[in-house]
Write an enzyme that holds these catalytic residues in place. Structure first.
Site, PDB file in Angstrom:
ATOM      1  N   ASP A 264       0.846  -1.193   0.000  1.00 12.05           N
ATOM      2  CA  ASP A 264       0.000   0.000   0.000  1.00 12.05           C
ATOM      3  C   ASP A 264       0.889   1.254   0.000  1.00 12.05           C
ATOM      4  O   ASP A 264       2.088   1.172   0.286  1.00 12.05           O
ATOM      5  CB  ASP A 264      -0.947   0.006   1.209  1.00 12.05           C
ATOM      6  CG  ASP A 264      -0.216   0.037   2.547  1.00 12.05           C
ATOM      7  OD1 ASP A 264       0.811  -0.654   2.675  1.00 12.05           O
ATOM      8  OD2 ASP A 264      -0.642   0.764   3.461  1.00 12.05           O
TER       9      ASP A 264
ATOM     10  N   GLU B 273      -0.004  -0.974   5.748  1.00  9.68           N
ATOM     11  CA  GLU B 273       1.067  -0.466   6.612  1.00  9.68           C
ATOM     12  C   GLU B 273       0.888   1.027   6.877  1.00  9.68           C
ATOM     13  O   GLU B 273       1.141   1.505   7.976  1.00  9.68           O
ATOM     14  CB  GLU B 273       2.436  -0.721   5.976  1.00  9.68           C
ATOM     15  CG  GLU B 273       3.615  -0.522   6.930  1.00  9.68           C
ATOM     16  CD  GLU B 273       4.142   0.910   7.001  1.00  9.68           C
ATOM     17  OE1 GLU B 273       4.862   1.234   7.959  1.00  9.68           O
ATOM     18  OE2 GLU B 273       3.848   1.714   6.095  1.00  9.68           O
TER      19      GLU B 273
END
Ligand code: ZN
Length: 434
Positions: free
Chosen positions: A80, A144
């Site tokens: 991400d 994250e």
């Protein structure tokens, strides 16, 4: 051994593909990117599994089993990214465009580049028939950038047996620093803790047209803000800045003098090193009266406070009192997370040392820390024996070029650094797992 030119070409291509999957978090939407990585690793012989805390946001676990006993090494990354506003960029942030020998796009540094280099290194080794003595894991997480509740935190809590490892390579450091004729590559072995707090001052409300009719709580914040502008808590030494200062050729036994010398040689180095040398206080949000014509009876400022690894609330309070004194305000902690670390002297550090010696003779490797944190924190917490390091080596682009591009506009990475990093991961796998 995989050819360096081939590693560079494959990593470049894979990074371009990854950037074209929009994985801005929130919402993340990592499914398609993770399926693509799964297929890539499966084709090379890895056993792959997608594990999702919520639909559409899987984490990828890829495993290459070995013959006998040996340690498990995990190459880790997150797929991400943070958001990007195309208006601020010179290219489409999701183009993965190759321009002037660099790959451009959101995630080019943080951290689709490292994910691509890790996956290419792992695939290249598996394809040529190499098998680890223990196990090689590749774990690519979701979520994250927004707290890891659906990513690493969830994986380490809900599926510890699938992600347990002895060594882990993740993000956090690796860009070269040139300083006083030295070349230093950092390895991130520690992350500072977070002890965010609110300072509150008290007064008495009244009509703002008659200033002395009340007791203005807001103006009582002024000396406190001034104190935090003028100084930080006194410096303190810990293993990571000690290693870094030594590698830079500075004397760690006197941190104040070392920091002054760093500032005189290259102020940018002092800016980076200072937060590793102790508790930091950064006021960021202020609140007082809700009405323009009411003298505030209460005022508050929120302070982002970071504390060296392993130290707790008492230590934070002592350092806060050192700067702000004792009287005239109260403090309340809003967040308390103790920082974490892995040991410095380990076979993983030896493997990194050996690689640097081979590809950049005369350069130094230093342990360092991060003022923030990464997914490594969840592994260190769940598996106290796990040695987790942040290492994505770059030498074409140094730390001071790379740092402002992370989460910034025109994020990009030199193609040469992609091959450089993939070569490092091949070397580390062979050293630790052969
Ligand atoms: Zn990251």
């Amino acid at each position: 051994m995989p050819e360096p030119a081939q590693l560079e070409g494959r990593t470049t291509e894979l990074l371009q593909r990854l950037i074209r999957f929009n994985t801005v978090n929130p919402p993340g939407d990592e499914q398609a990117a993770q399926e693509f990585l799964r297929d890539t690793l499966a084709a090379a012989g890895f056993e792959c599994e997608l594990l999702s805390a919520v639909a559409g946001r899987p984490n990828l676990i890829a495993r290459l089993r070995g013959q006998g006993d040996g340690p498990t090494l995990c190459l880790c990354g997150h797929v991400d990214t943070v958001l990007a506003d195309p208006a601020d960029w010179s290219v489409d942030p999701w183009s993965g465009e190759l321009r002037d020998g660099q790959v451009w796009g959101r995630g080019a540094l943080d951290m689709k580049s490292q994910v691509a280099a890790e996956v290419v290194a792992a695939c290249a080794l598996a394809e040529e028939g190499w098998r680890p003595a223990g196990e090689l894991l590749v774990v690519i997480t979701a979520d994250e950038e927004a707290g890891a509740e659906q990513g690493a935190q969830w994986l380490c809590t809900e599926h510890p047996d699938k992600v347990r490892c002895d060594y882990m390579v993740n993000e956090g450091a690796g860009e070269i620093v040139h300083f006083g004729g030295r070349r230093v590559y950092g390895v991130c072995v520690a992350e500072k803790g977070v002890f965010r707090f609110t300072i509150t001052t008290e007064g008495r409300a009244g009509h703002a047209s008659i200033p002395r009719i009340g007791d203005n709580a807001l103006t009582k914040l002024a000396p406190l803000l001034q104190a935090m502008r003028d100084r930080q808590p006194s410096l303190e030494l810990s293993p990571e800045p000690e290693s870094l200062l030594s590698a830079l050729g500075l004397d760690p036994s006197d941190p104040d003098a070392a920091l002054r010398e760093a500032a005189a040689t290259d102020p940018r180095v002092a800016v980076i090193v200072e937060p590793l040398l102790g508790v930091t206080l950064t006021p960021t949000m202020v609140h007082a009266s809700d009405k323009i014509n009411v003298i505030p009876a209460q005022a508050s400022v929120k302070v982002d406070c970071r504390v060296p690894p392993g130290l707790g609330r008492d230590h934070a309070v002592a350092k806060i009192r050192e700067v702000l004194g004792e009287d005239g305000f109260s403090i309340a902690f809003d967040e308390q997370v103790i920082g974490n670390r892995s040991p410095i002297e380990t076979p993983l550090m030896d493997a990194i040392d050996g690689w640097v010696e081979e590809v950049d003779p005369g350069a130094q490797v230093a342990a360092t820390g991060l003022p923030g944190f990464t997914d490594s924190r969840w592994w260190r917490e769940a598996f106290p024996e796990c040695v987790a390091y942040g290492f994505f080596p770059q030498r074409e682009m140094d730390l001071f070029e790379a740092a402002p591009l992370v989460h910034g506009a025109d994020e990009r990475v030199p193609v040469a650094d992609l091959g450089f990093a993939a070569g490092a991961y091949v070397h580390i796998c062979r050293e630790l797992l052969s």
